[in-house]
Structures are given as structure tokens and as C-alpha cells.
Design an enzyme around this catalytic site. Structure first.
Site, short mmCIF file in Angstrom:
data_model
loop_
_atom_site.label_atom_id
_atom_site.label_comp_id
_atom_site.label_asym_id
_atom_site.label_seq_id
_atom_site.Cartn_x
_atom_site.Cartn_y
_atom_site.Cartn_z
N ASP A 46 0.83 -1.22 0.00
CA ASP A 46 0.00 0.00 0.00
C ASP A 46 0.86 1.26 0.00
O ASP A 46 1.98 1.26 0.50
CB ASP A 46 -0.92 -0.03 1.24
N HIS A 48 2.23 3.53 -8.98
CA HIS A 48 2.05 2.08 -9.17
C HIS A 48 3.22 1.50 -9.97
O HIS A 48 3.70 0.41 -9.68
CB HIS A 48 0.73 1.80 -9.89
N LEU A 67 10.50 -20.77 -4.94
CA LEU A 67 9.59 -19.88 -4.21
C LEU A 67 8.25 -19.89 -4.91
O LEU A 67 8.20 -19.86 -6.14
CB LEU A 67 10.14 -18.44 -4.21
C1 IPE Z 1 -5.38 -2.59 0.07
O1 IPE Z 1 -5.05 -1.25 -0.14
C2 IPE Z 1 -5.41 -3.32 -1.21
C3 IPE Z 1 -4.11 -3.53 -1.84
C4 IPE Z 1 -2.94 -3.16 -1.38
C5 IPE Z 1 -4.15 -4.27 -3.08
P1 IPE Z 1 -6.18 -0.13 -0.28
O2 IPE Z 1 -5.46 1.15 -0.50
O3 IPE Z 1 -7.18 -0.52 -1.28
O4 IPE Z 1 -6.85 -0.17 1.17
P2 IPE Z 1 -7.78 0.87 1.92
O5 IPE Z 1 -8.87 1.25 0.98
O6 IPE Z 1 -6.95 2.04 2.30
O7 IPE Z 1 -8.25 0.13 3.12
C1 IPE Z 2 -1.57 0.34 -3.29
O1 IPE Z 2 -1.38 1.70 -3.32
C2 IPE Z 2 -1.90 -0.24 -4.64
C3 IPE Z 2 -3.28 -0.71 -4.79
C4 IPE Z 2 -4.18 -0.68 -3.87
C5 IPE Z 2 -3.64 -1.25 -6.08
P1 IPE Z 2 -2.59 2.75 -3.26
O2 IPE Z 2 -2.98 3.08 -4.66
O3 IPE Z 2 -3.68 2.27 -2.41
O4 IPE Z 2 -1.85 3.99 -2.60
P2 IPE Z 2 -2.49 5.03 -1.55
O5 IPE Z 2 -3.05 4.23 -0.43
O6 IPE Z 2 -3.53 5.80 -2.30
O7 IPE Z 2 -1.31 5.87 -1.15
MG MG Z 3 -4.07 2.49 -0.43
#
Ligand code: IPE
Ligand code: IPE
Ligand code: MG
Length: 247
Positions: free
Chosen positions: A20, A37, A131
Site C-alpha cells: 500500500d 504504481h 519460491l
Molecule cells: C489494500 O489497499 C489493497 C491492496 C494493497 C491491493 P487499499 O489502498 O485498497 O486499502 P484501503 O482502501 O486504504 O483500506
Molecule cells: C496500493 O497503493 C496499490 C493498490 C491498492 C492497487 P494505493 O494506490 O492504495 O496507494 P495510496 O493508499 O492511495 O497511497
Molecule cells: Mg491504499
């Protein structure tokens, strides 16, 4: 093999990661979310590589949740493109390094082009043994449980098993992770103190490690730090310290 101060015989068998913070990483740099990303895929590479080199057997990566479909169309499309590209580019390295790929989640919802390269990689790498990377795509922990309940109910209805046969091991075997042991360590980057519908059934005694580091900044050093912390934890599984000392 370099162990970075880690105890070889106390490494986790299964590490799971909620990757995240890509969006925040990008915003801090005045970049678009998708650039965050893209940068995140470099951390995926690093984490897979180090897991493999340390001899960790299973690495689960939460890459896209069922709820992430609700993001803006452009972002979802961009993520799917990056995923397709990652799978395309990594195929050769996975074969070279003996990495087996499996996917969990609702694959039907993925674009056909992603499904194609995903299926190809899964089938190509199926006999690799170093792995296992478990990619969670369009995955939700509750969705996994619902599917498991349905599958077991179907078996009972068909007379393939009795109600009394249903126990924890049967449920575990019918989840998407099937025979894979529960994660020993769950890492979440970006500081959020929640599970966000990732593994639910699978983490009753998993050690949780949450770091404020944003996923694109999650380096080899950061991963080692998490593993060192894991090795300092005392896993009691409900017992007392005294019982643990007695072995
Ligand atoms: C969790 O992250 C999902 C992934 C890392 C794939 P999100 O960014 O979607 O989670 P929330 O919405 O902050 O809980
Ligand atoms: C995690 O990073 C990737 C996915 C959930 C696909 P985020 O896109 O959720 O990044 P933040 O939480 O907005 O910083
Ligand atoms: Mg996120």
C-alpha cells in the site's frame, strides 16, 4: 548466501504483503497515481528476489482487492496494463530463478489480455520449486470464505461428505490458498492499521508488521528489517512463556 543477520532456521515459511501507499508516494512527488504504481513494481521485483534468495517458500502479494474495482476507470486500466506488462517481462526471470506463480481471487473479472499472460505464466512455472508467489488479484477475504462455504455445502448436498466432517482443516483446504500454510508474517506498508479484506481465515496467528514506509520505498533493507523484527517476536499460540521454555 548472505543472511543479513537473520537466523536461517527461523525464517518465516510464508510472508504476505499488503502493498500500500503508491498513490501517496506519487502525490508527494507531484506525479500521477499510476507513476506510483509503476514505481511499486520495482519493489515487487526486489521482494520476490530477496524472498527467493533467503529460501522463503511462499510470498503472497495483495496486488488488487475486489474493492479496488471501485477506483476511477483510468487508474484501474493503468493498473491492469502495468500488471500485464509485469507478468510479460518477469516470465523469463521466474523460470531462471525457479519461481512458481499462482493467483487467487476472482480471475473472471480481469481483462482477457491479463488473464492470458497470467494463465501462461502459471502454467509455465507450475513445476518450479524455489519460491511460490501467490498473487492476490480481485481478491477479498470474505469473498474467499463465501466461495469456501458454497463449495463445502455443494459437497454435503452431493453426499460427498457429512456435516460432521466439516472441521478447520477441511475449511482451510477449500479456501483459495488450499494446501499453502498460513502466513507467518503479514507486512503492510504505508502505515494503515487494517487488513482491508485481505486474508481473514488465514491469519489467526500471523505476526503483523506495519511500517509507515510507502510501498515504492520498500527496499531490500526495509524487508530485512521486517524479517529481523519477526525473529524477535515470541509466538505463543495461546500458551504461557514457561510452557514455551519447556519446549
Ligand atoms: C489494500 O489497499 C489493497 C491492496 C494493497 C491491493 P487499499 O489502498 O485498497 O486499502 P484501503 O482502501 O486504504 O483500506
Ligand atoms: C496500493 O497503493 C496499490 C493498490 C491498492 C492497487 P494505493 O494506490 O492504495 O496507494 P495510496 O493508499 O492511495 O497511497
Ligand atoms: Mg491504499
Amino acid at each position: 548466501m548472505e543472511l543479513y543477520g537473520l537466523e536461517k532456521n527461523r525464517l518465516p515459511t510464508h510472508v504476505a504483503i499488503i502493498m500500500d501507499g503508491n498513490g501517496r508516494w506519487a502525490r508527494l512527488r507531484g506525479k500521477s497515481r499510476i507513476e506510483g504504481h509503476r514505481e511499486g513494481t520495482a519493489s515487487v521485483r526486489t521482494t520476490v528476489e530477496l524472498s527467493r534468495n533467503l529460501g522463503i517458500r511462499y510470498l503472497s502479494l495483495y496486488a488488487f482487492s475486489s474493492e479496488n474495482w471501485n477506483r476511477p476507470h483510468d487508474e484501474v486500466e493503468g493498473l491492469m496494463g502495468l500488471l500485464e506488462n509485469y507478468l510479460e517481462v518477469e516470465q523469463e526471470r521466474m523460470m531462471r530463478e525457479g519461481v512458481r506463480l499462482v493467483a487467487i481471487g476472482d480471475r473472471k473479472r480481469l481483462p482477457a489480455s491479463v488473464r492470458r499472460v497470467l494463465d501462461r505464466n502459471i502454467s509455465l512455472t507450475r513445476n518450479n520449486t524455489a519460491l511460490t508467489v501467490i498473487l492476490a488479484l480481485s481478491y477479498s477475504g470474505r469473498g474467499d470464505i463465501v466461495k469456501t462455504v458454497r463449495d463445502i455445502a455443494r459437497k454435503v448436498k452431493a453426499g460427498q461428505c457429512e456435516l460432521a466432517d466439516i472441521d478447520e482443516s477441511m475449511i482451510a483446504a477449500n479456501t483459495e490458498t488450499g494446501p499453502i500454510p498460513d502466513p507467518d508474517l503479514l507486512i503492510r506498508t504505508s502505515g494503515e492499521m487494517r487488513i482491508s479484506n485481505f486474508f481473514l481465515w488465514q491469519i489467526p496467528y500471523t505476526e503483523l508488521y506495519i511500517t509507515p514506509t510507502l510501498w515504492p520505498d520498500f527496499s531490500e533493507q526495509q524487508y530485512i528489517k521486517a524479517l529481523l523484527e519477526f525473529q524477535r517476536r515470541k509466538r505463543r499460540f495461546g500458551k504461557t512463556d514457561e510452557q514455551l521454555l519447556q519446549g
